[in-house]
Design a protein around this motif. Structure first.
Motif, PDB file in Angstrom:
ATOM      1  N   VAL A 131      -9.508   5.483  -4.353  1.00  8.95           N
ATOM      2  CA  VAL A 131      -8.713   6.386  -3.517  1.00  8.95           C
ATOM      3  C   VAL A 131      -8.486   7.709  -4.229  1.00  8.95           C
ATOM      4  O   VAL A 131      -8.612   8.790  -3.647  1.00  8.95           O
ATOM      5  CB  VAL A 131      -7.366   5.733  -3.155  1.00  8.95           C
ATOM      6  CG1 VAL A 131      -6.460   6.735  -2.442  1.00  8.95           C
ATOM      7  CG2 VAL A 131      -7.586   4.516  -2.267  1.00  8.95           C
ATOM      8  N   THR A 150      -4.683   7.650 -11.242  1.00  9.13           N
ATOM      9  CA  THR A 150      -4.181   7.098  -9.994  1.00  9.13           C
ATOM     10  C   THR A 150      -4.072   8.197  -8.936  1.00  9.13           C
ATOM     11  O   THR A 150      -4.222   9.380  -9.239  1.00  9.13           O
ATOM     12  CB  THR A 150      -2.797   6.460 -10.193  1.00  9.13           C
ATOM     13  OG1 THR A 150      -1.855   7.498 -10.554  1.00  9.13           O
ATOM     14  CG2 THR A 150      -2.840   5.422 -11.315  1.00  9.13           C
ATOM     15  N   LYS A 151      -3.778   7.789  -7.711  1.00  7.38           N
ATOM     16  CA  LYS A 151      -3.649   8.784  -6.641  1.00  7.38           C
ATOM     17  C   LYS A 151      -2.456   9.709  -6.896  1.00  7.38           C
ATOM     18  O   LYS A 151      -2.475  10.872  -6.512  1.00  7.38           O
ATOM     19  CB  LYS A 151      -3.519   8.105  -5.282  1.00  7.38           C
ATOM     20  CG  LYS A 151      -2.228   7.316  -5.059  1.00  7.38           C
ATOM     21  CD  LYS A 151      -2.174   6.796  -3.637  1.00  7.38           C
ATOM     22  CE  LYS A 151      -0.859   6.083  -3.357  1.00  7.38           C
ATOM     23  NZ  LYS A 151      -0.774   5.572  -1.975  1.00  7.38           N
ATOM     24  N   GLU A 152      -1.400   9.172  -7.577  1.00  7.38           N
ATOM     25  CA  GLU A 152      -0.248  10.008  -7.911  1.00  7.38           C
ATOM     26  C   GLU A 152      -0.645  11.114  -8.880  1.00  7.38           C
ATOM     27  O   GLU A 152      -0.161  12.254  -8.783  1.00  7.38           O
ATOM     28  CB  GLU A 152       0.876   9.157  -8.509  1.00  7.38           C
ATOM     29  CG  GLU A 152       1.596   8.252  -7.505  1.00  7.38           C
ATOM     30  CD  GLU A 152       0.809   7.010  -7.174  1.00  7.38           C
ATOM     31  OE1 GLU A 152      -0.177   6.728  -7.897  1.00  7.38           O
ATOM     32  OE2 GLU A 152       1.174   6.308  -6.197  1.00  7.38           O
ATOM     33  N   SER A 175      -9.249   5.285  -9.796  1.00  3.73           N
ATOM     34  CA  SER A 175      -9.277   4.410  -8.627  1.00  3.73           C
ATOM     35  C   SER A 175     -10.100   5.061  -7.523  1.00  3.73           C
ATOM     36  O   SER A 175     -10.203   6.290  -7.455  1.00  3.73           O
ATOM     37  CB  SER A 175      -7.849   4.147  -8.131  1.00  3.73           C
ATOM     38  OG  SER A 175      -7.301   5.314  -7.559  1.00  3.73           O
ATOM     39  N   ARG A 215       3.951  -5.307  -3.556  1.00  4.32           N
ATOM     40  CA  ARG A 215       3.558  -4.082  -4.262  1.00  4.32           C
ATOM     41  C   ARG A 215       3.138  -4.369  -5.700  1.00  4.32           C
ATOM     42  O   ARG A 215       2.395  -3.597  -6.295  1.00  4.32           O
ATOM     43  CB  ARG A 215       4.717  -3.084  -4.225  1.00  4.32           C
ATOM     44  CG  ARG A 215       5.040  -2.611  -2.802  1.00  4.32           C
ATOM     45  CD  ARG A 215       6.081  -1.523  -2.764  1.00  4.32           C
ATOM     46  NE  ARG A 215       6.348  -1.111  -1.400  1.00  4.32           N
ATOM     47  CZ  ARG A 215       7.384  -1.531  -0.673  1.00  4.32           C
ATOM     48  NH1 ARG A 215       8.262  -2.360  -1.226  1.00  4.32           N
ATOM     49  NH2 ARG A 215       7.546  -1.123   0.571  1.00  4.32           N
ATOM     50  N   LEU A 260      -0.025  -1.211   1.368  1.00  3.27           N
ATOM     51  CA  LEU A 260      -0.430  -1.060  -0.026  1.00  3.27           C
ATOM     52  C   LEU A 260      -1.589  -0.075  -0.100  1.00  3.27           C
ATOM     53  O   LEU A 260      -2.161   0.316   0.924  1.00  3.27           O
ATOM     54  CB  LEU A 260      -0.856  -2.412  -0.614  1.00  3.27           C
ATOM     55  CG  LEU A 260       0.162  -3.556  -0.525  1.00  3.27           C
ATOM     56  CD1 LEU A 260      -0.448  -4.828  -1.103  1.00  3.27           C
ATOM     57  CD2 LEU A 260       1.443  -3.198  -1.275  1.00  3.27           C
ATOM     58  N   GLU A 261      -1.966   0.309  -1.308  1.00  3.19           N
ATOM     59  CA  GLU A 261      -3.072   1.251  -1.477  1.00  3.19           C
ATOM     60  C   GLU A 261      -4.367   0.678  -0.930  1.00  3.19           C
ATOM     61  O   GLU A 261      -5.180   1.398  -0.343  1.00  3.19           O
ATOM     62  CB  GLU A 261      -3.235   1.589  -2.962  1.00  3.19           C
ATOM     63  CG  GLU A 261      -4.332   2.603  -3.234  1.00  3.19           C
ATOM     64  CD  GLU A 261      -4.451   2.951  -4.706  1.00  3.19           C
ATOM     65  OE1 GLU A 261      -5.519   3.413  -5.125  1.00  3.19           O
ATOM     66  OE2 GLU A 261      -3.479   2.755  -5.445  1.00  3.19           O
ATOM     67  N   LYS A 262      -4.567  -0.631  -1.087  1.00  4.63           N
ATOM     68  CA  LYS A 262      -5.811  -1.263  -0.647  1.00  4.63           C
ATOM     69  C   LYS A 262      -5.799  -1.673   0.821  1.00  4.63           C
ATOM     70  O   LYS A 262      -6.829  -1.978   1.384  1.00  4.63           O
ATOM     71  CB  LYS A 262      -6.077  -2.505  -1.512  1.00  4.63           C
ATOM     72  CG  LYS A 262      -6.381  -2.193  -2.961  1.00  4.63           C
ATOM     73  CD  LYS A 262      -7.747  -1.556  -3.122  1.00  4.63           C
ATOM     74  CE  LYS A 262      -8.106  -1.353  -4.580  1.00  4.63           C
ATOM     75  NZ  LYS A 262      -9.425  -0.759  -4.743  1.00  4.63           N
TER      76      LYS A 262
END
Length: 413
Positions: free
Chosen positions: A125, A150-152, A123, A317, A285-287
């Motif tokens: 981010v 993912t960011k996680e 992603s 979410r 949210l992430e976006k």
């Protein structure tokens, strides 16, 4: 025969969708129901699943490009199969034709997306976080759909990296030398989808209204005690717990019924005073930020309000909000308390007259008479449109919110 995958329609008002990420590349095999791409339109983003098992034969729409709903974005079929000139629906073809006609005829054909082995699925981010932490993304194990990083995943990799560095003796540690950022090293991200909508709306909000923010501190010690006392009973009877946010939302709704000038909007030189309260609850949210709306909350009980807040937040979410879920709010609440923020200046959600910013609760020594006690203090920030009402009535509304929160039993009567 190759199967077409089209841009889905993410709401009745949707005019264009954007492919934000391809999880598959040309030549990759894909199973039926497997996510092959992420697409977004304004405030909604979803994963597009493959309608059939096969191989990605051709990608028609590259990342970052917007097309009308119904437009073919890729083809799925058997390896080596030629893509024919199949048609979807006439409206979709006409929409695509209009889009293509607006482009320069000399524009080269869309470049083929790189093979999956040459292109990491990550992603935007997560990529930025990895670059900032000097991480090799090829060594990060992705846990997202199709192995997407993912960011996680990046956060876990950063924790591991810090742990390894802490175990090294000081003389063995190598401090990376930061190189000057060259122009060629920057990443340019198109302003599109949710981010573009937020940018336009927030700019318009500040340009077209006279915004003023006032702050107040609320003693929520008794509220927190009540919330804890009722938690077990409410959980057994209704299946969920009441949160401090639920009580804050309830206090706002009751206060708006007493201060109708705050439950209003200035539209075309007329102040519209709303009889019903439609409460917007901002969700990060992430976006970007979305604001799902709970309608007619003035007719709801505290339990119903709490349930609606949780259900809409979950839909947000999961990317399941429709455009209708985010329209028609008359007042908005934005809570940054979970991030440790105390006071901030929320920006109006046009054309609303008010928005309440909720900060983090902190335990503070407070004098009650001659006695010093430990109390829980909640900071609130109210931004209002000074064109609609003045500071005094806005402060009166905020005082009413404070009174309900400091005497929480009154919200149950």
């Amino acid at each position: 025969m190759a199967v077409e995958v089209v841009m889905p329609k993410l709401g009745m008002a949707m005019k264009e969708g954007t492919v934000s990420l391809w999880n598959k590349a040309v030549g990759d095999s894909v199973g039926k129901g497997e996510p092959i791409a992420s697409v977004n339109s304004e405030k909604i983003e979803i994963d597009v699943e493959s309608p059939a098992e096969g191989t990605v034969l051709k990608i028609e729409v590259p990342e970052g490009e917007g097309v009308p709903p119904g437009t073919v974005i890729c083809y799925i079929g058997n390896p080596g199969e030629e893509v024919g000139t199949q048609l979807t629906s006439e409206p979709a073809q006409n929409a695509k034709a209009e889009t293509q006609a607006s482009k320069n005829e000399k524009t080269p054909s869309v470049k083929a997306v790189k093979k999956s082995e040459d292109r990491m699925k990550i992603s935007p981010v997560a990529r930025k976080m990895a670059e900032a932490g000097n991480l090799d993304i090829e060594k990060i194990q992705g846990t997202g759909p199709g192995g997407r990083i993912t960011k996680e995943d990046v956060q876990e990799a950063l924790k591991t990296q810090r742990g390894l560095q802490a175990d090294q003796p000081k003389e063995a540690r190598v401090v990376p030398q930061r190189k000057p950022v060259e122009k060629s090293q920057t990443q340019q991200v198109p302003l599109s989808g949710i981010r573009k909508v937020i940018a336009v709306r927030m700019h318009d909000s500040l340009q077209k209204s006279a915004q003023l923010t006032i702050n107040i501190k609320v003693d929520v010690t008794d509220l927190i005690a009540l919330q804890k006392q009722t938690a077990e009973t409410v959980q057994k009877k209704y299946g969920h717990k009441l949160t401090v946010t639920d009580f804050i939302a309830r206090s706002v709704v009751l206060s708006l019924k007493n201060h109708q000038d705050m439950n209003s909007a200035l539209i075309e030189d007329k102040i519209h005073l709303f009889k019903q309260v439609h409460l917007g609850m901002a969700v990060a949210l992430e976006k970007g930020l979305v604001v799902p709306v709970i309608r007619n909350v003035d007719e709801s009980s505290l339990i119903d309000l709490s349930r609606n807040i949780k259900e809409l937040a979950q839909k947000a979410r999961q990317g399941q909000l429709s455009n209708e879920d985010m329209k028609g709010s008359t007042f908005t609440i934005s809570n940054l308390g979970a991030y440790g923020v105390e006071h901030f200046t929320p920006v109006l959600n046009p054309p609303e007259t008010g928005i309440l910013g909720v900060g983090a609760v902190n335990d503070t020594p407070v004098y009650l008479g001659e006695k010093l006690e430990r109390r829980s203090i909640l900071p609130l920030s109210l931004t209002f449109d000074h064109r609609v009402l003045d500071g005094a009535p806005a402060a009166a509304f905020l005082q009413t919110v404070k009174q309900y929160l400091e005497a929480p039993i009154t919200m149950l009567l």
